[in-house]
Design a protein around this motif. Sequence first.
Motif, mmCIF file in Angstrom:
data_model
loop_
_atom_site.group_PDB
_atom_site.id
_atom_site.type_symbol
_atom_site.label_atom_id
_atom_site.label_comp_id
_atom_site.label_asym_id
_atom_site.label_seq_id
_atom_site.Cartn_x
_atom_site.Cartn_y
_atom_site.Cartn_z
ATOM 1 N N VAL A 1 0.838 -1.205 0.000
ATOM 2 C CA VAL A 1 0.000 0.000 0.000
ATOM 3 C C VAL A 1 0.872 1.254 0.000
ATOM 4 C CG1 VAL A 1 -1.703 1.305 1.320
ATOM 5 C CG2 VAL A 1 -1.955 -1.161 1.069
ATOM 6 N N ARG A 2 1.930 1.231 0.810
ATOM 7 C CA ARG A 2 2.819 2.392 0.856
ATOM 8 C C ARG A 2 3.456 2.640 -0.506
ATOM 9 N NH1 ARG A 2 8.020 3.657 1.392
ATOM 10 N NH2 ARG A 2 8.616 1.467 1.266
ATOM 11 N N SER A 3 3.859 1.578 -1.188
ATOM 12 C CA SER A 3 4.471 1.732 -2.506
ATOM 13 C C SER A 3 3.483 2.280 -3.533
ATOM 14 C CB SER A 3 5.023 0.389 -2.988
ATOM 15 O OG SER A 3 6.004 -0.098 -2.098
ATOM 16 N N ALA A 4 2.194 2.058 -3.284
ATOM 17 C CA ALA A 4 1.170 2.573 -4.192
ATOM 18 C C ALA A 4 0.706 3.973 -3.806
ATOM 19 C CB ALA A 4 -0.023 1.620 -4.224
ATOM 20 N N GLY A 5 1.340 4.577 -2.782
ATOM 21 C CA GLY A 5 0.981 5.926 -2.379
ATOM 22 C C GLY A 5 -0.159 6.012 -1.403
ATOM 23 N N GLY A 6 -0.563 4.886 -0.818
ATOM 24 C CA GLY A 6 -1.689 4.892 0.109
ATOM 25 C C GLY A 6 -1.252 4.672 1.540
#
Length: 400
Positions: free
Chosen positions: A368-373
Motif C-alpha cells: 500500500v505504501r508503494s502505491a501511495g496509500g
Amino acid sequence: MSTSEPVERGRRSEAWTWVIVSAVALTLISVQVPLSATIYGVPLAAAFSLTVLHVGALPLALRWPTAAGVISVVAVSGLLWLSAPTPEAPWPWAVAPEITQFCMVFLLAFRAPWQIASSIFGLSAAGSIVIAMVHGGGHADAATANIVVFVSIGAGVLGIGIAVRQWRRIRRQLVREQRINAEELSRRVIAEEKARLARDLHDVIAHSMSVINVQAASAPARLGGVDTRTAEEFADIATQARTALREMRGLLDALRVDGDAPLVEPQHGLADIGVLVRQTAQAGADVRLEWIGSDKPALSAIADLAAYRVVQEALSNALRHAPGAAIRVAVEALDGMVVIRVRNERATTQATLVAGGGHGLVAMRERVRSAGGTVLAAATSDGGFEVAAEFPATREEASG
C-alpha cells in the motif's frame, strides 16, 4: 509488541524485587534482634547494630552485590562471635541469621557471578567453623551438626540461585535471538514483497508500452500520407518503447527469485473484488460487500492492484484467524479518495494456529505504501479485527 514493553516489564519486575527484599529484611530484623538479645545473650545495642548491618545488606545486594556480601559476612561473624552457646537453641547458626545468610547467598547467586556468591558462602561457613572451635567448648558436637546443616542447605540454595541465573541468561539469549530472527524475517518479507511489486509494475506497464510500440510502428500505414520526417518520429517512438520494455524485463529478471515463473495472468483490481467476495461466500463464509460511489474509481493501475490485494489478504486473515465470524467489505470511492474497509466480528469457533504467520500485514503495508496509500490494521472493541486502507485518486475516472 512495541520495543518499550519489555523495558517496562523489566522495570516493574525490578521494583517488585526491591519491595519483596525490603519486606523480608524488615521481617528478619524484627525477629533476629530479640532472639539474639534474649536467647543468645548478645548485648541489645550490638544485637541491633549487627542485625541491621547483616539484614540491611540484602537490599544492598540488589545494587552492589560484592560490597553487600562482604558486609553480611562481617556482620554475621560479629553476631555469631557474641552469641553464647546454649543447649536450648542451635548454635553458632541461629535460625534467623541462618535464613538471612541463605537469602544473601541466593541473591548473590541470582544477581552476581557465581564466584562472588560461592566466596561469600565459603567465608560464612569458614567463619562459623572458627567461632565454633574457639567458643564451642562442650558444645562441639552440636556446633558441628549445626554447621553441617548450614553448609548442606546453603550449598543447595547456592546451586538453585546459580541455576536460576543461568536459566534467565539462556532465556534472555533465546528471546534476543527470536527478536533478531523475527526482524530478519520481516525484512525478508518486505524485500520479497518489493520484488513482487516490481513484477506487478512490469505487468501493469508492459501492456501500455506494447500498445505504444504497436501504435507508433503502425501509425504511418494506418494514417496514410505521412511524410518521411513524421514516419521517422513514429519509428523512433516505437524504438524507445521497445528499449524500455527490454530494460524493464532485464530489471525483472534481476529481481525475480530463483524458481519464480514469469507472470502471464491478467492483474486484478477493484473491479474484481465482487468476484473475490462471491468466491469467499461460496466457500461458506458470511461475507458481504458494500460499495459506495463510483464503480470505476480513479486509481492508478498499481494502486488498483494493491487495493485488490488488501481485500484478498484481509479476507484470508479473517477466515484463518476468526472462523465463523461475519465479514463486511466496504469500498467508498468518493471525493478523489478510495477507502477500503474489511471488518470481521469475533470468531465463533476456535481458530487453528499456524506457525510462521503474521507477515501478511507487513507485506500489505509495504504494498500500500508503494502505491501511495496508507493502511491501518487493528483489533476492534468487540473482539473483531479491521483493516482500513486509503488510496488517493491519480487519474480521471474511466468513462462508460
